[in-house]
Design a protein around this motif. Structure first.
Motif, mmCIF file in Angstrom:
data_model
loop_
_atom_site.group_PDB
_atom_site.id
_atom_site.type_symbol
_atom_site.label_atom_id
_atom_site.label_comp_id
_atom_site.label_asym_id
_atom_site.label_seq_id
_atom_site.Cartn_x
_atom_site.Cartn_y
_atom_site.Cartn_z
ATOM 1 N N LYS A 185 84.795 -16.052 9.056
ATOM 2 C CA LYS A 185 84.856 -15.554 10.435
ATOM 3 C C LYS A 185 83.988 -16.444 11.308
ATOM 4 O O LYS A 185 84.253 -16.622 12.487
ATOM 5 C CB LYS A 185 84.355 -14.109 10.528
ATOM 6 C CG LYS A 185 85.124 -13.143 9.660
ATOM 7 C CD LYS A 185 86.574 -13.026 10.098
ATOM 8 C CE LYS A 185 87.302 -12.092 9.146
ATOM 9 N NZ LYS A 185 88.745 -12.231 9.250
ATOM 10 N N PRO A 235 84.277 -2.624 8.852
ATOM 11 C CA PRO A 235 83.990 -3.502 7.713
ATOM 12 C C PRO A 235 83.012 -4.609 8.090
ATOM 13 O O PRO A 235 82.444 -5.253 7.217
ATOM 14 C CB PRO A 235 85.357 -4.068 7.333
ATOM 15 C CG PRO A 235 86.234 -3.822 8.499
ATOM 16 C CD PRO A 235 85.661 -2.696 9.307
ATOM 17 N N PHE A 236 82.831 -4.834 9.396
ATOM 18 C CA PHE A 236 81.861 -5.849 9.822
ATOM 19 C C PHE A 236 80.649 -5.180 10.448
ATOM 20 O O PHE A 236 80.014 -5.723 11.338
ATOM 21 C CB PHE A 236 82.518 -6.824 10.805
ATOM 22 C CG PHE A 236 83.608 -7.611 10.171
ATOM 23 C CD1 PHE A 236 83.307 -8.641 9.303
ATOM 24 C CD2 PHE A 236 84.942 -7.310 10.396
ATOM 25 C CE1 PHE A 236 84.306 -9.351 8.682
ATOM 26 C CE2 PHE A 236 85.931 -8.023 9.779
ATOM 27 C CZ PHE A 236 85.621 -9.051 8.919
ATOM 28 N N PHE A 239 84.197 -6.864 16.462
ATOM 29 C CA PHE A 239 83.757 -5.702 15.702
ATOM 30 C C PHE A 239 82.308 -5.886 15.265
ATOM 31 O O PHE A 239 81.498 -4.991 15.345
ATOM 32 C CB PHE A 239 84.639 -5.476 14.462
ATOM 33 C CG PHE A 239 85.888 -4.699 14.760
ATOM 34 C CD1 PHE A 239 85.812 -3.365 15.079
ATOM 35 C CD2 PHE A 239 87.122 -5.310 14.733
ATOM 36 C CE1 PHE A 239 86.943 -2.635 15.355
ATOM 37 C CE2 PHE A 239 88.270 -4.596 15.016
ATOM 38 C CZ PHE A 239 88.179 -3.251 15.329
ATOM 39 N N ASP A 272 88.004 -9.468 14.910
ATOM 40 C CA ASP A 272 87.049 -9.209 13.834
ATOM 41 C C ASP A 272 85.617 -9.473 14.288
ATOM 42 O O ASP A 272 84.700 -8.722 14.006
ATOM 43 C CB ASP A 272 87.337 -10.110 12.623
ATOM 44 C CG ASP A 272 88.582 -9.643 11.890
ATOM 45 O OD1 ASP A 272 89.043 -8.528 12.194
ATOM 46 O OD2 ASP A 272 89.059 -10.388 11.034
#
Lengths: 340, 218
Positions: A188, A84-85, A157, A154
């Motif tokens: 983030k 998703p990133f 990633f 996250d």
């Protein structure tokens, strides 16, 4: 009579249905009892104690090869989810088809990079190899070979995805803009400076990149067709151009950039032209000659430019002297005749 | 008529299970139904929430804590099914607990609240899988995902909701709950948002959610 029969029938059916759900409700509890006794830790947990998780044993039907501390396995594509990133946001269908054809002939040459999905045991998140995954799926393959990383946050990633794409100089400015906007929107990262740290790009580049998303959707749609055609310099010029020229003309310009391969310099001069209405005059330096009387008093100047321009600026208080000069000048350009 | 049982679950913490289950239970109570909420979370948030209410205005549903019964909760719930019209089960945020499994096996409807953000989307997949496992044995179980704590103007939230809506296996409820302070304020005073002055939009959201839930199980 018929309606009465109908309603009777409906009543009977309703009663039967009610009876069914009633016994069903009772059944449910017995069934729950049986199921829970078999799965004391919930339905998703294995009913039997599992041997300690030696990752990807024969049980998972995956080949396991360890290379340089990383594990190479075949992951079913259905259990391999897009990052998703991911740094890349735009996939060209033509490239997917091209690679699918290559995979169909030669097989998958380069493994992707994946990490176990923290939320779904047995599932993975793809970090690098999104084109390959699409190509494999398009070639009808059910599995993808991946190296597996573990314990990623996250930001990891995104960072890994960015680095790997960056090494291949593979992601466009627009890809970056979309990925960074997401990192900021989701908190983030808090500030653009953190993106500079994350990617090693300058604050100016980060700022100009994010500005791309201020372009209207129709312009972005054109860019998305071949995002690699638009570098950050051209992209930034487009955002400036959009401010003065509006949506339609910007869309035309971006189409020209894609089709005619305009350089960022050319786009810049088009943008400047739009901002000023005409090309900016090159500032020229003139040579200057001072006109003085015999006693050294300054009367005026003659200025001469390389462009061919000449300017005479002189103050002659004596009327006769002034008219004499005018005569000479008029005669020089043939003006004396037209006056007659 | 036996009570309809609705389980609100998701092993992800902080997705608003208690907010959703308390509002369904409380709103049904306000509408005159006999409504029970079973608090399966050891943190006892729902139980504490209901206890905040004054004697004059008790929380509009009965709230009991059954967390210690874990996977055996269905045995306890069974004792109540003729005393109530609706039983809501507020599940704990835990992967290894048997309580959600047990609750899903006896439920008519499973609601999975999901905050529209990436980690929640990922976690929702495991929640959907669990509900589908339960559906194998409890065939009449309906499963719905619900977008909770939605910030409607944030683009990532809109995109996440689109993804949730695209899931062919587990439908998304049309109703969604916004990120509003009324949903926190009402916990302090032991009521639903219906008891919070000026919480018109929150009340509207809750009423739409309850209407949609009823349309599914009636």
């Amino acid at each position: 009579m018929a309606t009465k029969l109908k309603s009777l029938k409906a009543g009977m059916l309703a009663g039967m249905a009610a009876e069914k759900t009633r016994s069903d409700a009772i059944d449910r509890f017995a069934r729950a009892e049986a199921a829970i006794s078999q799965h004391p830790n919930g339905l998703l947990q294995s009913p039997r104690p599992v041997p300690p998780v030696t990752a990807f044993s024969a049980e998972s039907e995956s080949e396991t090869v360890a290379i340089e501390g990383r594990t190479l396995i075949s992951i079913p594509i259905a259990q391999l989810h897009d990052n998703p990133f991911n740094a890349r946001r735009i996939y060209d269908p033509a490239v997917v088809q091209e690679r699918a054809a290559s995979i169909a002939t030669h097989g998958q040459k380069t493994p992707g990079l994946a990490a176990p999905d923290p939320a779904r045991p047995g599932h993975y998140i793809l970090i690098d190899g999104h084109y390959r995954k699409r190509a494999l799926a398009s070639a009808g393959k059910l599995e993808m070979e991946c190296f597996v990383e573990s314990d990623l946050s996250d930001l990891d990633f995104y960072r890994l995805s960015f680095l790997l794409n960056e090494q291949r100089s593979d992601q466009s400015a627009l890809d970056n803009a979309m990925a960074w906007r997401q990192l900021l929107d989701e908190g983030k990262v808090q500030k653009e400076e953190e993106i500079c740290e994350l990617t090693g790009m300058s604050a100016g580049t980060v700022n100009k990149t994010l500005a791309l998303l201020k372009l209207p959707e129709s312009v972005l749609a054109v860019m998305r067709e071949r995002p690699s055609e638009i570098g950050i310099a051209t992209g930034y010029e487009l955002t400036l151009y959009y401010k003065v020229a509006g949506e339609d003309r910007t869309r035309d310009l971006v189409t020209r950039v894609m089709n005619d391969g305009l350089s960022s310099r050319e786009v810049e001069s088009i943008r400047k032209q739009a901002q000023e209405g005409k090309p900016r005059k090159v500032k020229e330096i003139s040579r200057q000659y001072k006109i003085r009387t015999e006693s050294g008093q300054l009367l005026g100047t003659i200025k001469e430019w390389d462009s061919g321009r000449l300017m005479l600026d002189v103050q002659l208080t004596d009327r006769n002297a002034r008219e004499d000069l005018l005569e000479v000048l008029k005669a020089r350009f043939g003006l004396d005749k037209t006056l007659l | 008529m036996a009570a309809k049982i609705i389980t609100v679950f998701n092993q992800k913490g902080g997705c608003g299970k208690t907010t959703v289950s308390m509002h369904v239970a409380g709103t049904l109570g306000l509408r005159g139904a006999r409504s029970l909420l079973v608090d399966m979370d050891e943190q006892g948030t729902a139980t504490r929430w209901a206890a905040q209410a004054s004697d004059e205005r008790p929380f509009p549903a009965s709230v009991i804590g059954l967390a210690p019964s874990g996977g055996a909760m269905h045995r306890e719930v069974r004792k109540f099914i003729h005393d109530y019209d609706y039983i809501l089960v507020d599940c704990p945020p835990a992967v290894h607990s048997a309580a959600p499994s047990s609750a899903l096996l006896i439920s008519d409807l499973a609601i999975i609240p999901v905050v529209p953000s990436p980690p929640d989307l990922w976690a929702a997949v495991a929640a959907k899988t669990l509900a589908q496992h339960a559906q194998v044995q409890n065939e009449t179980l309906q499963i719905r995902v619900m977008a909770n704590m939605v910030q409607r103007r944030v683009s990532i939230a809109r995109q996440a909701i689109e993804i949730l809506g695209d899931d062919g296996d587990v439908p998304l409820l049309n109703a969604m709950i916004g990120s509003r302070s009324a949903f926190r304020e009402c916990q302090a005073i032991g009521c639903t948002v219906h008891g919070v002055p000026g919480a018109r939009e929150a009340i509207q959201e809750v009423d739409m959610m309850v209407d949609e839930v009823l349309s599914l199980i009636e």
